[in-house]
Motif scaffolding. Structure first.
Motif, PDB file in Angstrom:
ATOM      1  N   SER A   1     -15.134   3.522  -0.014  1.00 27.66           N
ATOM      2  CA  SER A   1     -13.729   3.857   0.252  1.00 27.66           C
ATOM      3  C   SER A   1     -13.566   5.364   0.141  1.00 27.66           C
ATOM      4  O   SER A   1     -14.252   6.022  -0.652  1.00 27.66           O
TER       5      SER A   1
ATOM      6  N   ILE B   1     -10.541   8.732   0.406  1.00 22.30           N
ATOM      7  CA  ILE B   1      -9.207   9.313   0.575  1.00 22.30           C
ATOM      8  C   ILE B   1      -9.389  10.793   0.871  1.00 22.30           C
ATOM      9  O   ILE B   1     -10.065  11.501   0.119  1.00 22.30           O
TER      10      ILE B   1
ATOM     11  N   PHE C   1      -7.164  14.410   2.042  1.00 25.50           N
ATOM     12  CA  PHE C   1      -5.791  14.902   2.091  1.00 25.50           C
ATOM     13  C   PHE C   1      -5.754  16.417   2.257  1.00 25.50           C
ATOM     14  O   PHE C   1      -6.720  17.124   1.959  1.00 25.50           O
TER      15      PHE C   1
ATOM     16  N   MET D   1       1.037   9.584   5.383  1.00 25.42           N
ATOM     17  CA  MET D   1      -0.183   8.820   5.098  1.00 25.42           C
ATOM     18  C   MET D   1      -0.576   7.938   6.275  1.00 25.42           C
ATOM     19  O   MET D   1       0.287   7.374   6.948  1.00 25.42           O
TER      20      MET D   1
ATOM     21  N   GLY E   1      -3.390   4.715   6.856  1.00 23.98           N
ATOM     22  CA  GLY E   1      -4.288   3.826   6.136  1.00 23.98           C
ATOM     23  C   GLY E   1      -5.071   2.911   7.052  1.00 23.98           C
ATOM     24  O   GLY E   1      -4.575   2.483   8.103  1.00 23.98           O
TER      25      GLY E   1
ATOM     26  N   LEU F   1      -2.353  12.581   4.234  1.00 25.58           N
ATOM     27  CA  LEU F   1      -3.378  11.852   3.488  1.00 25.58           C
ATOM     28  C   LEU F   1      -3.895  10.687   4.324  1.00 25.58           C
ATOM     29  O   LEU F   1      -3.119   9.971   4.959  1.00 25.58           O
TER      30      LEU F   1
ATOM     31  N   ILE G   1      -6.262   7.233   3.925  1.00 24.42           N
ATOM     32  CA  ILE G   1      -6.913   6.320   2.993  1.00 24.42           C
ATOM     33  C   ILE G   1      -7.598   5.217   3.778  1.00 24.42           C
ATOM     34  O   ILE G   1      -6.966   4.517   4.573  1.00 24.42           O
TER      35      ILE G   1
ATOM     36  N   THR H   1     -10.018   2.051   2.856  1.00 26.76           N
ATOM     37  CA  THR H   1     -10.524   1.308   1.710  1.00 26.76           C
ATOM     38  C   THR H   1     -11.391   0.126   2.129  1.00 26.76           C
ATOM     39  O   THR H   1     -11.310  -0.367   3.250  1.00 26.76           O
TER      40      THR H   1
ATOM     41  N   LEU I   1      -5.701   4.578  -4.657  1.00 24.39           N
ATOM     42  CA  LEU I   1      -4.699   5.481  -4.087  1.00 24.39           C
ATOM     43  C   LEU I   1      -3.737   5.984  -5.148  1.00 24.39           C
ATOM     44  O   LEU I   1      -3.437   7.194  -5.208  1.00 24.39           O
TER      45      LEU I   1
END
Length: 435
Positions: free
Chosen positions: A61, A63, A65, A79, A81, A260, A262, A264, A282
Motif C-alpha cells: 500500500s 500514500i 502527497f 484525495m 483513492g 493526496l 492513497i 491500498t 490513511l
C-alpha cells in the motif's frame, strides 16, 4: 498523440505490476523520478512547504502527497483513492502437490475470482519472499519468475459432455496449476531460492523463511479492436485507477492545493488489514500531518476524496443485466457510481463537483446504478468516508469481464479521467460554502 503515449505508459505499468508488491514498487519508481521523497513510518517526519512525499506500508500500500502549503486546516486535501490488489490464485503455505504423475501447486482463491478464466492460460508466479541471510539478518525481497511455468488445463469435452450446459470449477480440486511431469523429485523451496539467486546474485541467502506468492497470466497487456478502442489486460481492476491517480498527482507540480493519493491493499477481501482501507494507514498519515485534533477535523471537512474503481460497462451480450437508464458505454466517459444503500459513497454535492469539473475539461460523464433486483459491489470509498468523515465520490471507468484473468476497458477513458482528476487536484475551492 498524447493519448497514445499515455496508453503505452499504462500498458507498461500493468505489465510490470503482477502483484500489489510490484505495483507499489513501480509507483515508487515513478514518484522518485518526479521528485518525491520517501518517508518511513518509523522515522521522525519533517514536512516542508512545497514538498512532495510518499510512504508505504507492508510494501503493498502507498500514500503519496504534495504540500504546497502546510495550513491543511484551511486548505483541506484533494484525495484520490484506489486499490492495488486484484482477484487471483495465491500459493498456499504448503504448496507442493504431486498427483497422478504430475507436480502441481496448491493454491487458494483470493477475492471474487472468475475461476474458469484461469483455465488454459500461460501462468507465472510473483510476489514477496522473506529470507534469512548467512549473516543472520532477515530480509524481504520481491521475485517474479516472468516465464510461463504452469498451466491449468481444461477437461476435454469428450470427458465432460454437459460442459456447455453449465460449468463450475471446484477451487480445491480442479484449479491446481500443473508445473510439470513428476519424473524426478521437486522441492518447491529450492525452486523459489533459485529464482532469488537469479534476481539477487549478490544476496548471500541461507534460507527461505516464508513467502506470499501469486499466480498471474503472462500474456502482455494490449490495445485491441479494429481501431484499438480497447485496453485488454489482467488487473485493470484496479491498477487502471492507481495509474490514473498517479498520473494526476505527479502532474500537479505548481498547484497551490495539497493533494493526496492513497492506493491500498486487500480491497477485494474487505480491506480490513494493517495496509487496507479499513485499517489505520490513511488516518495515521493525516494525523501526523495535522497533529492538532481541531485542525485535523477542519482539514477533513475541507477535503474531498474521489474513490476510483472500475465500473460495469454495458455488455452487448448481457444488456438485461443493467438498468436501462444507467448503462455505461465504454469510451463515453467516467462513471459516477450511485447506491442509496451506501455501497458507494457518492452524494449530490460530490457528484455535482465532478460533473462541473468534467464539463470544464470537455469530457462526458455517465452514471451507474445497479438493477434494483441485484446486489451491489462496493469500493474503498464508503470505508474511507465512514472512517475519517471525508466527503467522497465513487467513480470508475467502464469495464467488461471484471474479476476475469483478463479484463477489457476503453483506450480513451483513462486519459480523460486523468485530465479531470488533474483539475480536481488543483482546484482550491470546490463548494461555495467553503469560502
Amino acid at each position: 498523440m498524447q493519448n497514445q503515449s499515455f496508453n503505452q505508459s499504462l500498458l507498461s505499468f500493468l505489465h510490470n505490476s503482477p502483484t500489489p508488491f510490484h505495483a507499489v514498487e513501480t509507483m515508487k519508481s515513478t514518484l522518485l523520478d518526479h521528485g518525491f521523497t520517501e518517508l518511513k513510518e518509523l522515522d521522525h517526519w519533517v514536512i516542508e512547504e512545497g514538498g512532495r512525499y510518499f510512504v508505504t506500508r507492508n510494501a503493498s500500500s502507498i500514500i503519496a502527497f504534495t504540500t504546497p502549503t502546510l495550513n491543511f486546516h484551511s486548505s483541506g486535501w484533494r484525495m484520490v483513492g484506489g486499490h492495488t490488489d486484484s482477484p487471483c490464485l495465491k500459493l498456499k503455505p504448503n504448496a507442493q502437490v504431486t498427483r497422478s504423475g504430475y507436480h502441481q501447486l496448491g493454491v487458494e482463491v483470493y477475492g471474487g475470482v472468475l475461476l474458469h478464466t484461469w483455465l488454459d492460460r500461460d501462468l507465472s508466479v510473483a510476489g514477496r519472499v522473506t529470507l534469512k541471510l548467512s549473516s543472520g539478518e532477515r530480509v524481504s525481497r520481491l521475485i517474479d519468475f516472468k516465464d510461463p511455468i504452469a498451466v491449468v488445463p481444461n477437461l476435454a469435452i469428450h470427458l465432460n459432455r454437459g460442459v456447455n450446459d453449465g460449468f463450475s470449477v471446484n477451487p480445491q480440486e480442479e484449479i491446481l496449476p500443473i508445473l510439470g511431469l513428476a519424473k524426478s523429485e521437486l522441492e518447491l523451496k529450492s525452486v523459489i531460492l533459485n529464482q532469488v539467486k537469479l534476481q539477487y546474485p549478490n544476496l548471500d541467502t541461507a534460507d527461505l523463511l516464508d513467502f506470499e506468492l501469486s499466480m498471474y497470466d503472462t500474456q502482455a497487456p494490449a490495445l485491441v479492436g479494429l481501431n484499438k478502442e480497447f485496453i485488454c489486460s489482467a488487473r485493470l481492476d484496479n491498477l487502471l485507477s492507481c495509474f490514473v491517480g498517479l498520473e494526476a498527482l505527479t502532474a500537479a507540480k505548481g498547484s497551490e492545493q495539497p493533494a493526496l493519493l492513497i492506493c491500498t491493499d486487500h480491497e477485494e477481501v474487505g480491506s480490513l488489514s494493517t495496509s487496507g482501507a479499513n485499517g489505520p494507514f490513511l488516518e495515521d498519515v493525516l494525523q501526523r500531518l495535522s497533529p492538532n485534533p481541531e485542525h485535523f477535523v477542519q482539514s477533513i471537512n475541507r477535503s474531498m476524496l474521489i474513490s476510483a474503481d472500475n465500473a460495469h460497462g454495458l455488455h452487448p451480450n448481457y444488456a438485461d443485466k443493467h438498468d436501462k437508464l444507467h448503462a455505461p458505454m465504454i469510451n463515453s466517459g467516467a462513471v459516477i457510481k450511485v447506491n442509496s444503500n451506501q455501497r458507494y459513497a457518492t452524494n449530490s454535492e460530490t457528484a455535482g463537483i465532478y460533473r462541473d469539473l468534467a464539463n470544464q475539461e470537455g469530457y462526458e460523464v455517465q452514471t451507474f446504478v445497479v438493477r434494483s433486483d441485484m446486489g451491489c459491489g462496493s469500493t474503498v470509498g464508503p470505508i474511507i468516508a465512514g472512517g475519517i468523515g471525508v466527503p467522497t465520490l465513487d467513480i470508475g471507468l467502464p469495464t467488461f469481464g471484471m474479476h476475469s484473468i483478463r479484463e477489457l476497458a476503453g483506450s480513451e477513458d483513462a486519459f480523460g479521467l486523468t485530465k479531470v482528476l488533474k483539475r480536481f487536484i488543483s482546484t482550491p475551492v470546490l463548494m461555495s460554502s467553503e469560502a
